[in-house]
Design a protein around this motif. Sequence first.
Motif, mmCIF file in Angstrom:
data_model
loop_
_atom_site.group_PDB
_atom_site.id
_atom_site.type_symbol
_atom_site.label_atom_id
_atom_site.label_comp_id
_atom_site.label_asym_id
_atom_site.label_seq_id
_atom_site.Cartn_x
_atom_site.Cartn_y
_atom_site.Cartn_z
ATOM 1 N N ALA A 94 9.301 -18.601 12.494
ATOM 2 C CA ALA A 94 8.257 -19.137 11.626
ATOM 3 C C ALA A 94 8.117 -18.294 10.366
ATOM 4 O O ALA A 94 7.994 -18.829 9.250
ATOM 5 N N ARG A 95 8.142 -16.990 10.528
ATOM 6 C CA ARG A 95 8.017 -16.094 9.383
ATOM 7 C C ARG A 95 9.229 -16.244 8.445
ATOM 8 O O ARG A 95 9.063 -16.282 7.215
ATOM 9 N N GLU A 96 10.408 -16.341 9.020
ATOM 10 C CA GLU A 96 11.606 -16.472 8.197
ATOM 11 C C GLU A 96 11.567 -17.757 7.357
ATOM 12 O O GLU A 96 11.869 -17.742 6.162
ATOM 13 N N VAL A 97 11.191 -18.867 7.989
ATOM 14 C CA VAL A 97 11.144 -20.136 7.273
ATOM 15 C C VAL A 97 10.051 -20.114 6.204
ATOM 16 O O VAL A 97 10.273 -20.537 5.055
ATOM 17 N N ARG A 98 8.876 -19.633 6.569
ATOM 18 C CA ARG A 98 7.793 -19.552 5.578
ATOM 19 C C ARG A 98 8.205 -18.725 4.373
ATOM 20 O O ARG A 98 8.021 -19.134 3.215
ATOM 21 N N ASP A 99 8.770 -17.541 4.630
ATOM 22 C CA ASP A 99 9.148 -16.658 3.527
ATOM 23 C C ASP A 99 10.292 -17.242 2.703
ATOM 24 O O ASP A 99 10.338 -17.075 1.481
ATOM 25 N N GLY A 100 11.212 -17.944 3.376
ATOM 26 C CA GLY A 100 12.331 -18.543 2.650
ATOM 27 C C GLY A 100 11.890 -19.630 1.691
ATOM 28 O O GLY A 100 12.391 -19.728 0.554
ATOM 29 N N VAL A 101 10.947 -20.451 2.119
ATOM 30 C CA VAL A 101 10.417 -21.494 1.240
ATOM 31 C C VAL A 101 9.641 -20.877 0.084
ATOM 32 O O VAL A 101 9.765 -21.309 -1.078
ATOM 33 N N ARG A 102 8.878 -19.849 0.363
ATOM 34 C CA ARG A 102 8.118 -19.177 -0.694
ATOM 35 C C ARG A 102 9.052 -18.536 -1.717
ATOM 36 O O ARG A 102 8.826 -18.646 -2.935
ATOM 37 N N ASP A 103 10.111 -17.891 -1.230
ATOM 38 C CA ASP A 103 11.046 -17.257 -2.153
ATOM 39 C C ASP A 103 11.780 -18.289 -3.007
ATOM 40 O O ASP A 103 12.077 -18.045 -4.179
ATOM 41 N N ALA A 104 12.085 -19.441 -2.408
ATOM 42 C CA ALA A 104 12.838 -20.463 -3.133
ATOM 43 C C ALA A 104 11.982 -21.216 -4.139
ATOM 44 O O ALA A 104 12.427 -21.516 -5.258
ATOM 45 N N PHE A 105 10.736 -21.522 -3.760
ATOM 46 C CA PHE A 105 9.955 -22.457 -4.569
ATOM 47 C C PHE A 105 8.557 -21.963 -4.948
ATOM 48 O O PHE A 105 7.845 -22.666 -5.667
ATOM 49 N N GLY A 106 8.158 -20.806 -4.468
ATOM 50 C CA GLY A 106 6.832 -20.315 -4.810
ATOM 51 C C GLY A 106 5.709 -21.013 -4.073
ATOM 52 O O GLY A 106 4.541 -20.904 -4.463
#
Length: 378
Positions: free
Chosen positions: A351-363
């Motif tokens: 969950a943390r990996e996916v959340r952080d990945g979306v944030r890094d990609a799109f803010g």
Amino acid sequence: MTDSSTTPDIAARLREIDDVTLDDTVTFADLTTLHLGGKPRLTVRCGTDSAVAEVVMLLDALAVPLLIVGGGSNLVVADGDLDLVAVVVENTEVTVSGHGLVRADAGAVWDDVVLASVEAGLGGIECLSGIPGSAGATPVQNVGAYGAEISDVLVQVLLLERDTGEMAWVPAADLDLAYRYSNLKFTGRGIVLAIELQLHPGGQSAPLRYGELARRLGATEGGERRPVADVREAVLDLRRGKGMVVDADDHDTWSAGSFFTNPIVPTTLADAVQAEVRARRGDEDADRMPRFAAGGGAEGQVKLSAAWLIDRAGYDKGYPGDGAPVRLSTKHTLALTNRGQAVTNDLVALAREVRDGVRDAFGVTLVPEPVWIGVAID
């Protein structure tokens, strides 16, 4: 927190309450659709609304931490021994009137409530078919799917106010219902013991607002209606195709359903996301980006699709692949699934990996929908 050595004394007092049974062996892996979580101090099963109320008030008076459990479909619970009592709501009566009024005890299986209404020819909740969990949970987070929300039909809830011990019917208008929100969510101030819905007779569905479902039913104009039984079957087919109908033999359904809520963001951020997708994937994909009016008078804001963002951030169905104890569903990127041997920390890590990945990609920071007990994403 109360010393767990006092549990036998607490159990003795709980046994004096009518319609209560105790279980000191069950774990949250047994009580949740994720099949994850450790062992509570005690599990108390309550067969009536009065039993729930008496148990909750006794435990509160003794300062014993507790967790209300219905269908367990919206819980992420820590591993190991937990210093709390699981109060399982098992009052299950459902009554349907000829005038479209449906009353359901909090412990009734939600899809049983939907089925009863459809069989009675009542429209209004057929789009909520197949959603796991209990009836009492539906107003707490204003459950919704395929263009419908429980707030569309909710009249009132029978609420136990924990501060006073009062049981009273509370109008839906007093719950501040919004997208995946009510003023009961995360507050613990009240326990829903029953719900009352006003549906419409005549055998026709609520207006079809969700494009995928409308197309499946051959509806070409917004707001068309179809027979409730047809809509229910179409919804169940769509949900099964996404692994969103619970099946003990299918690990794609060992989940908490949609794990992240669809983010509501300023229009400027949505434009920036679309521009980033355009740069990464081209005009055709960017032009297809789902973006909807946020509703609720939220001017200057739009709702984006969490599943679409997860996919465009590089997380495919089934990520991170065979052998991982927790994976995105092989049918739908919005569900995090236990493949049978996971522990809760495995779920938290993904969950943390996916959340952080979306944030890094799109803010855009995705927010988990389930309730977290003894563990956190941060």
